[in-house]
Design a protein around this motif. Structure first.
Motif, PDB file in Angstrom:
ATOM      1  N   PHE A   6       0.742  -1.092   0.061  1.00 37.00           N
ATOM      2  CA  PHE A   6       0.039   0.085  -0.095  1.00 37.00           C
ATOM      3  C   PHE A   6       0.782   1.224  -0.077  1.00 37.00           C
ATOM      4  N   SER A   7       1.968   1.473   0.773  1.00 34.14           N
ATOM      5  CA  SER A   7       3.075   2.381   0.800  1.00 34.14           C
ATOM      6  C   SER A   7       3.519   2.710  -0.542  1.00 34.14           C
ATOM      7  N   LEU A   8       3.973   1.508  -1.217  1.00 35.49           N
ATOM      8  CA  LEU A   8       4.558   1.726  -2.601  1.00 35.49           C
ATOM      9  C   LEU A   8       3.385   2.359  -3.587  1.00 35.49           C
ATOM     10  N   SER A   9       2.225   1.854  -3.318  1.00 35.72           N
ATOM     11  CA  SER A   9       1.102   2.155  -4.102  1.00 35.72           C
ATOM     12  C   SER A   9       0.975   3.805  -4.242  1.00 35.72           C
ATOM     13  N   GLU A  10       1.450   4.208  -3.058  1.00 35.19           N
ATOM     14  CA  GLU A  10       1.022   6.017  -2.958  1.00 35.19           C
ATOM     15  C   GLU A  10       1.937   6.585  -3.727  1.00 35.19           C
ATOM     16  N   LYS A  11       3.104   5.879  -4.329  1.00 37.49           N
ATOM     17  CA  LYS A  11       3.952   6.631  -5.051  1.00 37.49           C
ATOM     18  C   LYS A  11       3.313   6.723  -6.339  1.00 37.49           C
ATOM     19  N   ILE A  12       2.421   5.743  -6.719  1.00 36.71           N
ATOM     20  CA  ILE A  12       1.798   6.006  -8.005  1.00 36.71           C
ATOM     21  C   ILE A  12       0.460   6.564  -8.201  1.00 36.71           C
ATOM     22  N   VAL A  13      -0.321   6.424  -6.947  1.00 40.66           N
ATOM     23  CA  VAL A  13      -1.782   7.144  -6.971  1.00 40.66           C
ATOM     24  C   VAL A  13      -1.960   7.901  -6.023  1.00 40.66           C
ATOM     25  N   SER A  14      -2.557   8.812  -6.190  1.00 41.22           N
ATOM     26  CA  SER A  14      -2.868   9.904  -4.942  1.00 41.22           C
ATOM     27  C   SER A  14      -2.941   8.938  -3.613  1.00 41.22           C
ATOM     28  N   THR A  15      -2.099   9.577  -2.395  1.00 48.12           N
ATOM     29  CA  THR A  15      -2.014   8.910  -1.158  1.00 48.12           C
ATOM     30  C   THR A  15      -3.610   8.876  -0.539  1.00 48.12           C
ATOM     31  N   SER A  16      -4.421   9.986  -0.818  1.00 48.16           N
ATOM     32  CA  SER A  16      -5.786   9.923  -0.243  1.00 48.16           C
ATOM     33  C   SER A  16      -6.588   8.686  -0.712  1.00 48.16           C
ATOM     34  N   TYR A  17      -6.422   8.609  -2.076  1.00 48.37           N
ATOM     35  CA  TYR A  17      -7.399   7.399  -2.686  1.00 48.37           C
ATOM     36  C   TYR A  17      -6.786   6.187  -2.033  1.00 48.37           C
ATOM     37  N   ILE A  18      -5.569   5.885  -2.024  1.00 50.83           N
ATOM     38  CA  ILE A  18      -4.858   4.653  -1.652  1.00 50.83           C
ATOM     39  C   ILE A  18      -5.246   4.233  -0.274  1.00 50.83           C
ATOM     40  N   ARG A  19      -5.178   5.571   0.618  1.00 55.56           N
ATOM     41  CA  ARG A  19      -5.629   5.107   2.196  1.00 55.56           C
ATOM     42  C   ARG A  19      -7.204   4.694   2.179  1.00 55.56           C
ATOM     43  N   GLN A  20      -7.851   5.437   1.337  1.00 54.51           N
ATOM     44  CA  GLN A  20      -9.468   5.155   1.238  1.00 54.51           C
ATOM     45  C   GLN A  20      -9.626   3.430   0.764  1.00 54.51           C
ATOM     46  N   GLY A  21      -8.850   3.251  -0.177  1.00 53.91           N
ATOM     47  CA  GLY A  21      -8.879   1.622  -0.523  1.00 53.91           C
ATOM     48  C   GLY A  21      -8.245   0.746   0.502  1.00 53.91           C
ATOM     49  N   ARG A  22      -7.287   1.250   1.420  1.00 48.71           N
ATOM     50  CA  ARG A  22      -6.697   0.412   2.296  1.00 48.71           C
ATOM     51  C   ARG A  22      -7.664   0.290   3.471  1.00 48.71           C
ATOM     52  N   GLU A  23      -8.445   1.246   3.800  1.00 49.74           N
ATOM     53  CA  GLU A  23      -9.619   1.449   4.678  1.00 49.74           C
ATOM     54  C   GLU A  23     -10.622   0.261   4.192  1.00 49.74           C
ATOM     55  N   ALA A  24     -11.086   0.282   3.024  1.00 46.88           N
ATOM     56  CA  ALA A  24     -11.936  -0.719   2.493  1.00 46.88           C
ATOM     57  C   ALA A  24     -11.542  -2.122   2.540  1.00 46.88           C
ATOM     58  N   ARG A  25     -10.357  -2.339   2.460  1.00 40.62           N
ATOM     59  CA  ARG A  25      -9.732  -3.724   2.498  1.00 40.62           C
ATOM     60  C   ARG A  25      -9.800  -4.098   3.905  1.00 40.62           C
ATOM     61  N   ARG A  26      -9.370  -3.082   4.823  1.00 39.47           N
ATOM     62  CA  ARG A  26      -9.311  -3.523   6.417  1.00 39.47           C
ATOM     63  C   ARG A  26     -10.681  -4.097   6.580  1.00 39.47           C
ATOM     64  N   SER A  27     -11.867  -3.242   6.062  1.00 37.71           N
ATOM     65  CA  SER A  27     -13.090  -3.536   6.769  1.00 37.71           C
ATOM     66  C   SER A  27     -13.526  -5.351   6.525  1.00 37.71           C
ATOM     67  N   HIS A  28     -12.893  -5.567   5.102  1.00 40.46           N
ATOM     68  CA  HIS A  28     -12.990  -6.965   5.046  1.00 40.46           C
ATOM     69  C   HIS A  28     -12.416  -7.878   5.779  1.00 40.46           C
ATOM     70  N   GLU A  29     -11.100  -7.331   6.105  1.00 40.97           N
ATOM     71  CA  GLU A  29      -9.985  -8.114   7.188  1.00 40.97           C
ATOM     72  C   GLU A  29     -10.465  -8.248   8.523  1.00 40.97           C
ATOM     73  N   GLN A  30     -11.098  -7.092   8.744  1.00 41.83           N
ATOM     74  CA  GLN A  30     -11.757  -7.276  10.179  1.00 41.83           C
ATOM     75  C   GLN A  30     -12.699  -8.226  10.424  1.00 41.83           C
ATOM     76  N   LEU A  31     -13.575  -8.436   9.418  1.00 45.21           N
ATOM     77  CA  LEU A  31     -14.642  -9.635   9.626  1.00 45.21           C
ATOM     78  C   LEU A  31     -13.667 -10.945   9.630  1.00 45.21           C
ATOM     79  N   ILE A  32     -12.952 -11.132   8.700  1.00 49.30           N
ATOM     80  CA  ILE A  32     -12.011 -12.541   8.616  1.00 49.30           C
ATOM     81  C   ILE A  32     -11.366 -12.613   9.975  1.00 49.30           C
ATOM     82  N   ARG A  33     -10.782 -11.480  10.637  1.00 47.62           N
ATOM     83  CA  ARG A  33     -10.302 -11.558  11.889  1.00 47.62           C
ATOM     84  C   ARG A  33     -11.096 -12.004  12.964  1.00 47.62           C
TER      85      ARG A  33
END
Length: 483
Positions: A6-33
């Protein structure tokens, strides 16, 4: 995607967009956890995207999906068809090892985790459905009959001298053949008629125990879910009898998970007496494809003993199907299905009673059966001997599935044992009848359409019966006129 990616992705796409995507994925991972932490069915159902993410994560943990894997054994999870691989989410290794269906596979960590989680989630659902004190269970890739056979074979090692299984009669072939296949002699105990209901003859069970000797009896094989007018066995009393004589007790709970009454009977039976294991179908209770069952019990060591009796590895398909289904439904979704089933049972009873009355028949009084109902067919039998069986054919051709039409006096021989009055659970039930059941997943539309088509069939048969009578009577009057 891990945090580094995700950190590497921030160099390619806007940081705010990547962080939003990271939070979306985290919601999935929270359920799995939460699933991994608790091992319980989530309260709310998961989305398909979360389930697929989870299954893909499991799949990459199996050796057949390792990027650099080099397999030189005879079983390496190779699949010729990519369609087959996708159908199984590339979880190819199955579950268990050659000595134990519950064992961990070193080269299939993902499939092993799937197996353990499925058993844990299913155990939670059994408790939620009413058997609060159940200690252990496992999903086995066999339907109910063969799963019962596995239980009987396990008991053989505990009771090597035993030859007999005491079985209150239920006219269903697979549970009878389960005992024969295991190499035991079923001792059929006829039911007693109480009003319209067929109930367990406890005195006859006691007599058989005294006659055969407790040490020669492998177990009592009882039943919960069944077709009316038979009702669930008197489980509490049978459990007490088994405890008194130190005889194991196996319960066929085929489609009983969906019934709070059936599950309550099992819970109470274990509380006041002895129940060693109870077996239930996956497809009938959880709306998944046929081919799996749950073997459960109150003594964890005995349930483990049964799982070790299973020879070889096993298909993971039933485990995968039921896990996907329960994750999609969630505990609240499954409870809602059970509640709807109860409501539709009352609706079905009301509609059948009304229909029966309009055709001068009656809804049989079977209050102890929480799933199945029966309507008499006395008038149809009086019209014609063949009319009852003809009704069954007419319903089937009109796409009414599941309704059972039971004529009088049918005989059936199964593995050398002849059942008189087969399908009626009795040698001489007083009347022919029709069965209909309110099982999980049924809708009001199913009931409405069934009643409409059944009404039409009954009217057609009545009309044909009257025509046949007229055809016989008319020539008689003609001859009289000539004279």
């Amino acid at each position: 995607m891990n945090s580094e990616n995700f950190s590497l992705s921030e160099k390619i796409v806007s940081t705010s967009y990547i962080r939003q995507g990271r939070e979306a994925r985290r919601s999935h991972e929270q359920l799995i956890r939460h699933l991994l932490e608790q091992g319980k069915c989530p309260e709310e159902g998961w989305s398909e995207s979360t389930i697929e993410l989870f299954l893909n994560e499991l799949a990459v943990m199996d050796s057949n999906n390792f990027l650099g894997n080099c397999g030189v054994g005879e079983r390496e999870g190779r699949v010729a068809s990519s369609l087959v691989a996708r159908r199984h989410y590339r979880l190819i290794h199955g579950i268990g090892r050659s000595g134990d269906i519950a064992a961990i596979q070193p080269k299939a960590a993902g499939s092993s985790l799937l197996n353990k989680l499925t058993n844990s989630v299913v155990l939670d659902i059994l408790k939620l459905s009413g058997v609060r004190s159940v200690a252990s269970c496992f999903v086995v890739p066999m339907a109910t009959g063969m799963s019962l056979t596995l239980c009987f074979l396990t008991l053989r090692h505990r009771r090597p001298k035993a030859r007999y299984i005491i079985w209150p009669r239920i006219d269903q072939k697979s549970c009878f053949k389960a005992m024969i296949t295991a190499g035991f002699e079923p001792v059929v105990v006829e039911n007693v008629l109480e009003g319209d209901e067929l109930r367990t003859d406890l005195e006859a069970v006691e007599r058989k125990i005294e006659e055969l000797g407790a040490e020669n009896i492998l177990c009592v094989h009882s039943t919960t879910s069944c077709f009316a007018p038979r009702v669930p066995d008197r489980l509490e009393e049978l459990a007490a009898v088994c405890a008194k004589h130190n005889i194991p007790h196996i319960v066929n709970n085929a489609y009983g998970v969906q019934s709070s009454k059936c599950m309550h009977l099992i819970q109470q039976g274990a509380r006041v007496g002895r129940i060693d294991a109870f077996v239930q179908s996956l497809d009938k209770n959880f709306m998944v494809p046929v081919g799996g069952a749950i073997i459960a019990g109150f003594d964890e060591s005995f349930i483990q003993e049964i799982s070790k009796m299973y020879p070889g590895r096993a298909s993971a398909s039933p485990s995968l199907d039921v896990l996907i289904t329960l994750l999609a439904l969630g505990a609240s979704g499954y409870k809602k299905l059970l509640s709807e089933r109860k409501e539709i049972y009352l609706f079905l009873a009301q509609e059948l009673k009304s229909l029966a009355s309009s055709h001068r028949e009656r809804l049989l009084h079977t209050p102890h059966n929480p799933i199945s109902l029966a309507m008499s067919l006395d008038g149809l039998q009086a019209d014609s001997d063949k009319a009852v069986t003809q009704l069954g054919s007419m319903l089937f051709t009109r796409q009414v599935s599941g309704a059972r039409v039971i004529p009088l006096g049918k005989e059936q021989t199964i593995s050398g044992h002849t059942f008189r009055g087969f399908m009626s659970h009795s040698e001489a039930y007083p009347c022919p009848y029709l069965n209909a059941a309110s099982a999980v997943g049924i809708t009001r539309e199913d009931v409405t359409l069934c009643i409409k088509r059944l009404d039409k069939c009954l009217k057609t048969l009545k009309k044909e019966g009257n025509a046949a009578v007229e055809a016989i009577i008319t020539p008689v009057f003609s001859i009289g006129n000539v004279d």
